[in-house]
Design a protein around this motif. Structure first.
Motif, PDB file in Angstrom:
ATOM      1  N   LEU A 143     -10.263 -13.415  52.983  1.00 43.03           N
ATOM      2  CA  LEU A 143     -11.486 -14.192  52.805  1.00 43.03           C
ATOM      3  C   LEU A 143     -12.708 -13.502  53.414  1.00 43.03           C
ATOM      4  CD1 LEU A 143     -10.132 -17.778  53.603  1.00 43.03           C
ATOM      5  CD2 LEU A 143     -10.659 -16.816  51.352  1.00 43.03           C
ATOM      6  N   GLY A 144     -12.490 -12.359  54.058  1.00 47.65           N
ATOM      7  CA  GLY A 144     -13.601 -11.629  54.645  1.00 47.65           C
ATOM      8  C   GLY A 144     -13.974 -12.106  56.036  1.00 47.65           C
ATOM      9  N   VAL A 145     -13.049 -12.787  56.704  1.00 48.06           N
ATOM     10  CA  VAL A 145     -13.311 -13.324  58.042  1.00 48.06           C
ATOM     11  C   VAL A 145     -12.501 -12.524  59.056  1.00 48.06           C
ATOM     12  CG1 VAL A 145     -13.116 -15.347  59.543  1.00 48.06           C
ATOM     13  CG2 VAL A 145     -13.731 -15.615  57.116  1.00 48.06           C
ATOM     14  N   ASN A 146     -13.150 -12.118  60.140  1.00 44.77           N
ATOM     15  CA  ASN A 146     -12.472 -11.399  61.211  1.00 44.77           C
ATOM     16  C   ASN A 146     -11.786 -12.410  62.134  1.00 44.77           C
ATOM     17  OD1 ASN A 146     -11.623  -9.786  63.296  1.00 44.77           O
ATOM     18  ND2 ASN A 146     -13.593  -8.792  63.624  1.00 44.77           N
ATOM     19  N   PRO A 147     -10.439 -12.452  62.135  1.00 38.38           N
ATOM     20  CA  PRO A 147      -9.745 -13.479  62.933  1.00 38.38           C
ATOM     21  C   PRO A 147     -10.061 -13.410  64.423  1.00 38.38           C
ATOM     22  CG  PRO A 147      -8.240 -12.432  61.380  1.00 38.38           C
ATOM     23  CD  PRO A 147      -9.498 -11.620  61.371  1.00 38.38           C
ATOM     24  N   SER A 148     -10.262 -12.219  64.954  1.00 38.19           N
ATOM     25  CA  SER A 148     -10.499 -12.097  66.392  1.00 38.19           C
ATOM     26  C   SER A 148     -11.796 -12.778  66.825  1.00 38.19           C
ATOM     27  CB  SER A 148     -10.524 -10.617  66.794  1.00 38.19           C
ATOM     28  OG  SER A 148     -11.581  -9.937  66.138  1.00 38.19           O
ATOM     29  N   GLN A 149     -12.755 -12.918  65.904  1.00 34.08           N
ATOM     30  CA  GLN A 149     -14.020 -13.561  66.240  1.00 34.08           C
ATOM     31  C   GLN A 149     -13.882 -15.071  66.408  1.00 34.08           C
ATOM     32  OE1 GLN A 149     -16.942 -12.394  63.333  1.00 34.08           O
ATOM     33  NE2 GLN A 149     -17.163 -10.328  64.167  1.00 34.08           N
ATOM     34  N   LEU A 150     -12.798 -15.635  65.891  1.00 35.10           N
ATOM     35  CA  LEU A 150     -12.610 -17.091  66.030  1.00 35.10           C
ATOM     36  C   LEU A 150     -12.409 -17.489  67.486  1.00 35.10           C
ATOM     37  CD1 LEU A 150     -10.290 -17.919  62.979  1.00 35.10           C
ATOM     38  CD2 LEU A 150     -12.755 -18.234  63.197  1.00 35.10           C
ATOM     39  N   HIS A 151     -11.823 -16.602  68.283  1.00 31.01           N
ATOM     40  CA  HIS A 151     -11.599 -16.930  69.693  1.00 31.01           C
ATOM     41  C   HIS A 151     -12.924 -17.067  70.434  1.00 31.01           C
ATOM     42  CE1 HIS A 151      -7.255 -16.307  69.415  1.00 31.01           C
ATOM     43  NE2 HIS A 151      -7.506 -15.198  68.732  1.00 31.01           N
ATOM     44  N   ALA A 152     -13.923 -16.281  70.032  1.00 29.29           N
ATOM     45  CA  ALA A 152     -15.215 -16.321  70.725  1.00 29.29           C
ATOM     46  C   ALA A 152     -16.165 -17.341  70.113  1.00 29.29           C
ATOM     47  CB  ALA A 152     -15.854 -14.929  70.702  1.00 29.29           C
ATOM     48  N   LYS A 153     -16.148 -17.457  68.774  1.00 31.23           N
ATOM     49  CA  LYS A 153     -17.125 -18.305  68.089  1.00 31.23           C
ATOM     50  C   LYS A 153     -16.563 -19.663  67.679  1.00 31.23           C
ATOM     51  CE  LYS A 153     -19.743 -14.381  66.244  1.00 31.23           C
ATOM     52  NZ  LYS A 153     -20.299 -13.739  65.032  1.00 31.23           N
ATOM     53  N   GLY A 154     -15.267 -19.813  67.688  1.00 35.47           N
ATOM     54  CA  GLY A 154     -14.680 -21.085  67.286  1.00 35.47           C
ATOM     55  C   GLY A 154     -14.614 -21.233  65.766  1.00 35.47           C
ATOM     56  N   ILE A 155     -14.227 -22.403  65.317  1.00 35.53           N
ATOM     57  CA  ILE A 155     -14.045 -22.674  63.890  1.00 35.53           C
ATOM     58  C   ILE A 155     -15.399 -22.802  63.190  1.00 35.53           C
ATOM     59  CG2 ILE A 155     -13.217 -24.396  62.224  1.00 35.53           C
ATOM     60  CD1 ILE A 155     -10.904 -24.961  64.095  1.00 35.53           C
TER      61      ILE A 155
END
Length: 297
Positions: free
Chosen positions: A168-180
């Motif tokens: 989907l073009g989303v970097n999974p590691s960024q979810l830990h910092a930016k949230g959902i």
């Protein structure tokens, strides 16, 4: 006496051409045929590769961009268009967000990834602990296998969610910092100009549906229509010159890079592709062009 003169004149008029006269006429015809044949023959300059052809044919065609520089931006997950930040003809950069999509399944996917990421470490440590206990007969084999199954199941869930987010073009590691994130971003896959916009605010699009096209016109091509009788003149690397409809008598140059191997079933023509040597900012895909082989001067 008069009768004898008339008879002599009549005999002179009926005299047939001699063998010498016929030989001269044949030589003159052969020479004329040789000149005509030479006038239809093309020659290629060994230095410039330019071609000299008497009455060189003209080829009609269109300007285009190569498939590698023409991309369709489509949705990998269906949803409602929440924002749309581009207009036809607008320039965009590679990776720029051009739209966002609203879909509850995207939110659930992010939650699944974060849950699996939070639990995977604990399940791995528990599995290692059960293995250690089992080696000392302090835990049953069934407990060890159950712990292993729980760990591997969570690992599979994490990997699947991570792979889906990357698609989907989303970097999974960024979810830990930016949230959902509530909205799925749609990004430009390359730098260029937006065209063929198919979306609008609030419109629901299925997965795979196109949002727009992005074209990079920095290296345009000519798609020329060549008929069978002139196909032998076409060679990869051959220089061409062309004019663009609506741009006056200004002449541009191009070089043949590809010749299609299939023949059109309707008009028996072949598509020949030439790369424009010096692109112009005013060039646009779909422009009508007339081209011919470049002639030495």
């Amino acid at each position: 006496m008069l009768a004898l003169m008339l008879l002599a004149t009549s005999c002179a008029g009926d005299k047939k051409p001699s063998a010498e006269d016929a030989s001269v006429n044949a030589a003159e015809k052969t020479s004329a045929d040789s000149v005509a044949k030479q006038s239809d023959t093309k020659t290629v300059d060994a230095v410039s590769s330019a071609t000299n052809v008497a009455n060189a044919p003209t080829f009609n065609g269109l300007m285009m961009v190569s498939p590698q520089r023409n991309t369709t931006v489509s949705l990998t997950m269906g949803g409602r268009i929440h924002t749309l930040s581009v207009m036809p003809g607008q320039s965009v950069r590679q990776g720029q967000v051009i739209a966002t999509v609203e879909n509850p399944e995207f939110i659930e996917l992010q939650r699944s990834y974060l849950d699996a990421s939070a639990n995977i470490d604990w399940l791995y440590k528990e599995y290692e602990r059960q293995k250690s206990l089992g080696s000392h007969d302090a835990a049953s084999a069934k407990s060890v296998e159950r712990s292993k199954a729980e760990y591997l199941s969570m690992k599979s869930t994490l990997m699947a969610a991570e792979a889906s987010l990357k698609v989907l073009g989303v970097n999974p590691s960024q979810l830990h910092a930016k949230g959902i994130s509530p909205y799925l971003p749609v990004k430009a896959p390359l730098s260029g100009y937006v065209t063929n916009v198919k979306a609008n605010l609030g419109k629901y699009l299925d997965a795979g549906a196109p949002v727009c096209d992005v074209i990079d016109k920095r290296q345009p091509l000519l798609q020329l229509t060549v008929y069978e009788k002139e196909l032998s003149l076409m060679k990869v690397g051959l220089p061409m010159e062309f004019r663009v409809n609506g741009m006056g008598k200004k002449t541009f140059t191009a070089t043949i890079v590809s010749i299609d191997q299939s023949v059109d079933a309707e008009d028996y023509s072949v598509k020949v592709y030439a790369r424009v040597d010096s692109p112009n900012d005013d060039f646009r895909p779909g422009m009508y062009v007339r081209a011919k082989m470049r002639v030495n001067k």
